[in-house]
Motif scaffolding. Structure first.
Motif, mmCIF file in Angstrom:
data_model
loop_
_atom_site.group_PDB
_atom_site.id
_atom_site.type_symbol
_atom_site.label_atom_id
_atom_site.label_comp_id
_atom_site.label_asym_id
_atom_site.label_seq_id
_atom_site.Cartn_x
_atom_site.Cartn_y
_atom_site.Cartn_z
ATOM 1 N N ALA A 109 29.767 39.264 34.223
ATOM 2 C CA ALA A 109 30.971 38.492 34.524
ATOM 3 C C ALA A 109 31.130 38.296 36.032
ATOM 4 C CB ALA A 109 32.195 39.205 33.952
ATOM 5 N N HIS A 110 30.791 39.357 36.792
ATOM 6 C CA HIS A 110 30.893 39.261 38.257
ATOM 7 C C HIS A 110 29.999 38.156 38.796
ATOM 8 C CE1 HIS A 110 29.786 40.894 42.412
ATOM 9 N NE2 HIS A 110 31.003 40.434 42.512
ATOM 10 N N PHE A 111 28.749 38.103 38.320
ATOM 11 C CA PHE A 111 27.842 37.053 38.787
ATOM 12 C C PHE A 111 28.292 35.679 38.301
ATOM 13 C CE2 PHE A 111 24.998 40.366 40.150
ATOM 14 C CZ PHE A 111 24.259 39.776 41.155
ATOM 15 N N ALA A 112 28.820 35.596 37.074
ATOM 16 C CA ALA A 112 29.305 34.312 36.557
ATOM 17 C C ALA A 112 30.500 33.820 37.372
ATOM 18 C CB ALA A 112 29.689 34.454 35.089
ATOM 19 N N THR A 190 36.486 45.701 40.154
ATOM 20 C CA THR A 190 35.538 44.628 40.480
ATOM 21 C C THR A 190 35.940 43.315 39.820
ATOM 22 O OG1 THR A 190 33.625 46.036 40.929
ATOM 23 C CG2 THR A 190 33.164 43.829 40.111
ATOM 24 N N VAL A 191 36.206 43.357 38.508
ATOM 25 C CA VAL A 191 36.558 42.130 37.782
ATOM 26 C C VAL A 191 37.915 41.609 38.242
ATOM 27 C CG1 VAL A 191 37.099 41.157 35.526
ATOM 28 C CG2 VAL A 191 35.158 42.700 35.784
ATOM 29 N N GLY A 192 38.883 42.515 38.435
ATOM 30 C CA GLY A 192 40.222 42.076 38.808
ATOM 31 C C GLY A 192 40.264 41.373 40.150
ATOM 32 N N VAL A 195 38.395 37.935 39.915
ATOM 33 C CA VAL A 195 39.215 36.930 39.226
ATOM 34 C C VAL A 195 40.347 36.462 40.129
ATOM 35 C CG1 VAL A 195 40.840 36.581 37.324
ATOM 36 C CG2 VAL A 195 38.639 37.676 36.891
ATOM 37 N N THR A 196 40.967 37.388 40.844
ATOM 38 C CA THR A 196 42.049 37.019 41.767
ATOM 39 C C THR A 196 41.549 36.045 42.828
ATOM 40 O OG1 THR A 196 43.120 39.170 41.450
ATOM 41 C CG2 THR A 196 43.731 37.922 43.413
ATOM 42 N N GLY A 197 40.349 36.314 43.365
ATOM 43 C CA GLY A 197 39.780 35.416 44.359
ATOM 44 C C GLY A 197 39.518 34.030 43.801
#
Length: 685
Positions: A109-112, A190-192, A195-197
């Protein structure tokens, strides 16, 4: 392979950077080993090394980082390798399946999300690219959205990639503790944050969709130009614009500001703004030729060209204006008597030497097209009589670069630069070394000689109280940086993209010129005082300026170039390098500026004798020759160069206006005759 050779291949500066490269390689090589053993603490150490060293190399050795990218070892790939290895470590240490699945999902998800962020960032950046950029025109009436915050906009990929740190650290902490809470906390962070960015940048994208259309931008710029009504334009283009080339524009700014006519500067490359000096003159950068044709320049009567470039034709097609080649220096190089100059209405040269130089190009340039205007920008150069010598003779060595081709290569660096410096050091003088900004761009030999000279001067400085001087330099550094920051602010180097430059454009306060001059004078005073009277100096940046180096020097050693012609204004002794060892009479016949010069042979055997010109009792037999040459090369002192330049501009503008009025009068009379005939035909019908 020697260390120096290896550093060259890897594009690093020295042994310290080479050690960092080896650490990076060792760290990445250790990751799979520690992952498969498995060794948690070994892996953590290797991972930390790769993170830290990778970051340091980006600032210390950008050339090496670019070399990695050409090998497809890009930064995202290096981060991906580290992620795969941490997953392998977790698997080998028997982490629960749900943790492994969660980790894989989070890293995927981070790379996506990074891919999505990159796509949105590109979309924002494309929308903020305008057809033109301006400075010193009031563009506040144009509704241009503010540039996104730097935290979202600049170096975004580096920031996004490092958001995997919480997930990595959390997973390693969980493996060490045997409890999985830290892993899930790291995953969520990491995901939060990612996503915020992405959501924040999407908000910026919504704003940028309200960017004014192309027609609105041109309408507002043309409205401002119509109000200003520019009468003379300085036009500049170069294929690869950098500070190395913008001196061709910057040297003319103060001259333009003193004209009776209203000036405007027209640039063709976006990068130009980064290196443009301070000015109150309106500046317009128009990259595309079709867009240039849409500018409101109907009042422009004279267009000045400091360089011969292919894009000049886009302005030369404006038939209503008169076009003038003014160049960016007066020298005996081929560029100073180029047949291409025939396309201009007039060619403005400094003195009689420039006229004669063009006359030697047979059947190319009409004598009536050449106007002698002097060199107005030489006023900061102090005369020999005003110079106060220091404890050691100061020799300014300012070689030219290797040129675009071997036919135009006049540099002394390759054949004699290094032995010249060695002999100067043996003569116990102080050397100021200022190579041409383009040195080494075409020739590896010139680059090597330049590097060797810098090392010779550095080593000799070690014997001249380097430690004390370094302390003084370090103490003055904050103030110099403060002055430089203010100079950048006065110059309008605000940073930001095209849209931000246009958004912030205002009509400047012309009083800023006084502060600019005072700050530059203070910068130079501090710089020279902290360097001391005996240490050598290598000058590579815009400051100190070339003319300030002239004022420090007792004597100049240079090659066939405009540097020599400008130095002639000081009436100080100067030396021309005769690297081909031509007979003196032949060399002086070939190069005008050799008329007042001492000639230095390739082996530098004449150097001790030449230096007698600046040592007591100052035997200087070339004094009268320099006085004669100064007027021949640069023109008379009265009227001043500025007065002659201004008069030439006024005269040509008046001529252009008269011809335009005559053309319109002829057009009106022809139109009237045609209209009368048409009307008669209609009546007859």
């Amino acid at each position: 392979m020697t260390i120096r050779r290896l550093c060259g291949v890897l594009r690093v500066r020295g042994a310290a950077d080479l050690l960092l490269v080896l650490l990076l390689g060792a760290g990445f090589a250790a990751l799979p080993v520690f992952a498969l053993l498995p060794s948690l603490w070994g892996f953590a150490a290797a991972s930390a090394v790769t993170y830290l060293v990778d970051e340091v190399l980006h600032s210390r050795a950008p050339g090496f980082v670019r070399r990695l990218a050409t090998l497809q070892l890009t930064r995202p790939l290096r981060f991906a390798v580290r992620t795969v290895m941490v997953l392998a470590l977790a698997s080998r240490m028997n982490a629960p399946d749900e943790v492994l699945v969660a980790a894989l999902a989070v890293f995927s998800a981070h790379f996506a999300l990074m891919m999505l962020y990159t796509a949105v960032h590109h979309a924002v950046r494309r929308r903020r690219v305008l057809p033109l950029v301006v400075r010193n025109l009031d563009m506040s009436g144009l509704p241009v959205p503010k540039q996104p915050p730097a935290v979202l906009y600049r170096r975004f990929l580096r920031k996004l990639l490092h958001l995997d740190l919480p997930a990595h650290a959390g997973l390693l902490a969980a493996l060490a503790a045997g409890t999985w809470g830290p892993a899930y906390a790291g995953f969520a962070l990491t995901v939060g944050v990612t996503v915020t960015g992405v959501l924040a940048l999407l908000g910026q994208y919504r704003r940028v969709r309200r960017m004014p259309a192309r027609d609105e931008v041109f309408a507002e710029v043309n409205r401002q130009l119509a109000g200003y009504r520019p009468e003379v334009a300085l036009y500049f283009s170069f294929a690869s614009v950098s500070r190395d080339f913008m001196y061709q524009v910057n040297m003319w700014i103060e001259t333009l500001e003193q004209l009776d006519l209203r000036p405007v500067i027209i640039l063709r490359e976006r990068a130009s703004f980064r290196y443009l000096s301070r000015t109150w003159i309106p500046v317009v950068c128009v990259p595309k030729a079709d867009d240039l044709a849409e500018l409101e320049l109907s009042d422009v009567r004279v267009v000045l060209y400091p360089g011969n470039a292919g894009k000049n034709v886009h302005m030369l097609r404006v038939a209503e204006a008169k076009h003038v080649f003014i160049g960016h220096g007066d020298s005996d190089k081929l560029a100073s008597s180029n047949r291409v100059s025939k396309v201009y209405d007039e060619i403005w040269v400094a003195g009689r030497a420039g006229r004669d130089r063009y006359q030697r190009v047979r059947h190319a340039i009409s004598d009536s097209a050449i106007v002698e205007v002097g060199r107005p920008q030489l006023s900061p150069i102090r005369l020999h009589a005003e110079h106060t010598p220091g404890p050691l003779p100061v020799v300014l060595y300012a070689p030219t670069w290797e040129g675009w081709s071997d036919d135009d290569c006049h540099t002394s660096l390759i054949p004699m630069g290094v032995p010249l410096i060695e002999k100067l050091l043996a003569e116990n003088v102080r050397v100021i070394y200022k190579p041409h900004p383009l040195t080494g761009k075409r020739s590896a030999e010139a680059a090597a000689a330049d590097k060797a000279i810098r090392e010779l001067l550095r080593a000799d400085n070690e014997q001249r109280g380097a430690a004390e001087a370094q302390a003084a330099v370090a103490e003055a550094k904050p103030r110099l940086q403060e002055i430089q920051a203010r100079l950048d602010e006065l110059a309008g180097r605000l940073g930001g993209d095209d849209a931000e430059q246009l958004r912030e454009s205002r009509v400047p306060d012309r009083a800023g010129a006084a502060e600019w001059q005072e700050l530059r004078a203070e910068w130079h005073r501090i710089f020279w005082e902290t360097r001391g009277p005996v240490r050598h100096n290598v000058i590579l940046k815009q400051l100190p300026s070339l003319y300030e180096c002239f004022n420090q020097a007792d004597i100049l050693i240079s090659d066939v170039s405009s540097v020599v012609a400008d130095f002639v204004a000081s009436l100080k002794p100067y030396v021309l390098t005769n690297a081909q060892d031509l007979p003196d009479d032949d060399f002086r016949a070939a190069y005008t500026t050799a008329g007042g010069a001492y000639l230095l042979d390739r082996d530098c055997t004449r150097l001790p004798e030449i230096l007698n010109a600046v040592r007591p009792p100052h035997t200087d037999p070339m004094t009268l020759d320099r006085r004669t040459l100064k007027e021949y090369v640069l023109g008379p002192d009265h009227p001043t160069s500025m007065e002659r330049f201004n008069a030439a501009a006024n005269a040509l503008a008046a001529r252009a206006a008269a011809e335009r009025a005559e053309g319109e009068s002829v057009g009106d009379s022809e139109g009237g005759a045609s209209g009368g005939a048409s009307g008669g035909a209609e009546l007859a019908a």
